[in-house]
Structures are given as structure tokens and as C-alpha cells.
Design a protein around this motif. Sequence first.
Motif, PDB file in Angstrom:
ATOM      1  N   GLU A 129       4.022 -14.936   1.502  1.00  0.00           N
ATOM      2  CA  GLU A 129       3.988 -16.398   1.529  1.00  0.00           C
ATOM      3  C   GLU A 129       3.743 -16.989   0.144  1.00  0.00           C
ATOM      4  OE1 GLU A 129       0.525 -17.524   3.917  1.00  0.00           O
ATOM      5  OE2 GLU A 129      -0.297 -15.544   3.547  1.00  0.00           O
ATOM      6  N   VAL A 130       4.237 -16.354  -0.865  1.00  0.00           N
ATOM      7  CA  VAL A 130       3.973 -16.739  -2.252  1.00  0.00           C
ATOM      8  C   VAL A 130       4.715 -18.026  -2.617  1.00  0.00           C
ATOM      9  CG1 VAL A 130       4.182 -15.999  -4.651  1.00  0.00           C
ATOM     10  CG2 VAL A 130       3.628 -14.328  -2.880  1.00  0.00           C
ATOM     11  N   ARG A 131       3.976 -18.957  -3.245  1.00  0.00           N
ATOM     12  CA  ARG A 131       4.562 -20.206  -3.738  1.00  0.00           C
ATOM     13  C   ARG A 131       4.663 -20.223  -5.257  1.00  0.00           C
ATOM     14  NH1 ARG A 131       1.452 -24.088  -3.646  1.00  0.00           N
ATOM     15  NH2 ARG A 131      -0.416 -23.213  -2.753  1.00  0.00           N
ATOM     16  N   GLU A 132       3.750 -19.473  -5.931  1.00  0.00           N
ATOM     17  CA  GLU A 132       3.712 -19.499  -7.392  1.00  0.00           C
ATOM     18  C   GLU A 132       3.342 -18.129  -7.941  1.00  0.00           C
ATOM     19  OE1 GLU A 132       1.367 -21.760 -11.087  1.00  0.00           O
ATOM     20  OE2 GLU A 132       0.652 -22.006  -9.031  1.00  0.00           O
ATOM     21  N   VAL A 133       4.006 -17.750  -9.024  1.00  0.00           N
ATOM     22  CA  VAL A 133       3.633 -16.557  -9.782  1.00  0.00           C
ATOM     23  C   VAL A 133       3.290 -17.012 -11.189  1.00  0.00           C
ATOM     24  CG1 VAL A 133       4.380 -14.345 -10.733  1.00  0.00           C
ATOM     25  CG2 VAL A 133       5.073 -14.987  -8.420  1.00  0.00           C
ATOM     26  N   ILE A 134       2.072 -16.718 -11.614  1.00  0.00           N
ATOM     27  CA  ILE A 134       1.605 -17.058 -12.961  1.00  0.00           C
ATOM     28  C   ILE A 134       1.793 -15.827 -13.840  1.00  0.00           C
ATOM     29  CG2 ILE A 134      -0.368 -17.777 -14.355  1.00  0.00           C
ATOM     30  CD1 ILE A 134      -1.605 -18.847 -11.681  1.00  0.00           C
ATOM     31  N   LEU A 135       2.538 -15.968 -14.918  1.00  0.00           N
ATOM     32  CA  LEU A 135       2.744 -14.858 -15.836  1.00  0.00           C
ATOM     33  C   LEU A 135       1.673 -14.912 -16.918  1.00  0.00           C
ATOM     34  CD1 LEU A 135       6.627 -14.972 -16.108  1.00  0.00           C
ATOM     35  CD2 LEU A 135       5.206 -13.583 -14.601  1.00  0.00           C
ATOM     36  N   ALA A 136       0.812 -13.909 -16.930  1.00  0.00           N
ATOM     37  CA  ALA A 136      -0.310 -13.866 -17.875  1.00  0.00           C
ATOM     38  C   ALA A 136      -0.175 -12.651 -18.789  1.00  0.00           C
ATOM     39  CB  ALA A 136      -1.633 -13.857 -17.119  1.00  0.00           C
ATOM     40  N   THR A 137       1.019 -12.470 -19.343  1.00  0.00           N
ATOM     41  CA  THR A 137       1.209 -11.391 -20.310  1.00  0.00           C
ATOM     42  C   THR A 137       0.661 -11.840 -21.662  1.00  0.00           C
ATOM     43  OG1 THR A 137       3.439 -12.191 -20.784  1.00  0.00           O
ATOM     44  CG2 THR A 137       3.244 -10.442 -19.129  1.00  0.00           C
ATOM     45  N   ASN A 138       0.432 -10.877 -22.530  1.00  0.00           N
ATOM     46  CA  ASN A 138      -0.119 -11.183 -23.845  1.00  0.00           C
ATOM     47  C   ASN A 138       0.897 -11.939 -24.699  1.00  0.00           C
ATOM     48  OD1 ASN A 138      -2.778  -9.994 -23.714  1.00  0.00           O
ATOM     49  ND2 ASN A 138      -1.724  -8.027 -23.545  1.00  0.00           N
TER      50      ASN A 138
END
Length: 199
Positions: free
Chosen positions: A132-141
Motif C-alpha cells: 500500500e505504498v504511496r511514497e518512496v523517499i530516496l535517502a542515498t548519500n
Amino acid sequence: MSAIDELATELSKLPGIGRKTALRLTYYLLKQRPEQSRRLADALMTLAERVRPCARCFNLSEDELCAVCRDPRRDPTVICAVEEASDIGAIERTGEYRGLYHVLGGRLSPLDGVTPEDLTIGALTDRARHDEVREVILATNPSLEGEATALFVQRALAAATGGRVAVTRIARGLPVGGDLEYADGVTIAQALSARREMA
């Protein structure tokens, strides 16, 4: 190879440990009581035997699912994708994030032979497509490889979900308490482009 050289060689393979530091650690351990060295060896064996990637997010855990994935209070509609499991601790310490995580297992680096197949990008797109994902936050360096990884993951998620899932990137810029005078040009440029209206 002597036992001293063998241990120093293994210790020097750890990040941030050079040959001199490895020898210093080896000699330090030799000065300790034998039971201290045995406890260290036992702890390393226990670590190798018990800790494994979480079946869902690839965080490190002693159980099939990590503590974050098992926590019913976490928001299952938001996933924060990080390069390594160690990055989760930095985000958790803020106390601001209540979603789930996904550990990519590194970052793309063609020169080092790290390709998309070596990372868990496919598992992330599966989660985004089926959960049920609405958002993916990309927290790469914010390195060249980290930026390339974020761009690749963004495109893979867009293709897998048809744009149904919002893909965001953590903000970059000047740290709190930092001096503008000493910041590099790239950091200042990122801070300017990520500016927001004051409340």
C-alpha cells in the motif's frame, strides 16, 4: 604467516583501519586476559551466526523480520530507501520518521563492478507495486554514485508503478550551525535549489 600478522591482516580489512592501527589493536588484544579475547571471538561468531538481512526490507536483524517491519505503529505507506543498514540508525535518531525502510545494499558503481542486479532495487519495486505504498523517499548519500543510484531507483519505481507512487529525495544543503563562508559550491547550489518559503 604468524598469528599476529594474520589477525592484523584481517583487522586491516575493516573500514577506516590501516595496517598500523590493525597492529596496534592486535598488540592491545595480546595484552588483555585470554578470556577477553575469547569474549570478543564469541561475540564475532554470534554476530555471524545470528544476524541476517530482514526478509522484507534487508535491514539487519536476528529475526526473520526486523523490529521496524514488525512494529504495527509504523506507517506502511511510506518507505525510506537507504544505501546501508547503518544509515537507518541516523534517521531513527532524529525521531521524525515513522515509516518503513528498504536497504539497497550499497550504491551503483560501475567502476567497482556494482550493478543494479547487485542491489535490492527489484525487491523495492516489488514492494512499491504490491504493498500500500504511496511514497518512496530516496535517502542515498550525496556522492556521485549516490545520486546515480537515486536516479536509477526513481526511474525503476516510475516504470514499475506507472507513477502511482511518489518518489521524493531527502533535501541537501547547508548543515545547521555551518558557515556559508566555508561551504563548497555544490552544497551552496543544492541549498539554493532546495530553498523553501519561511513560515
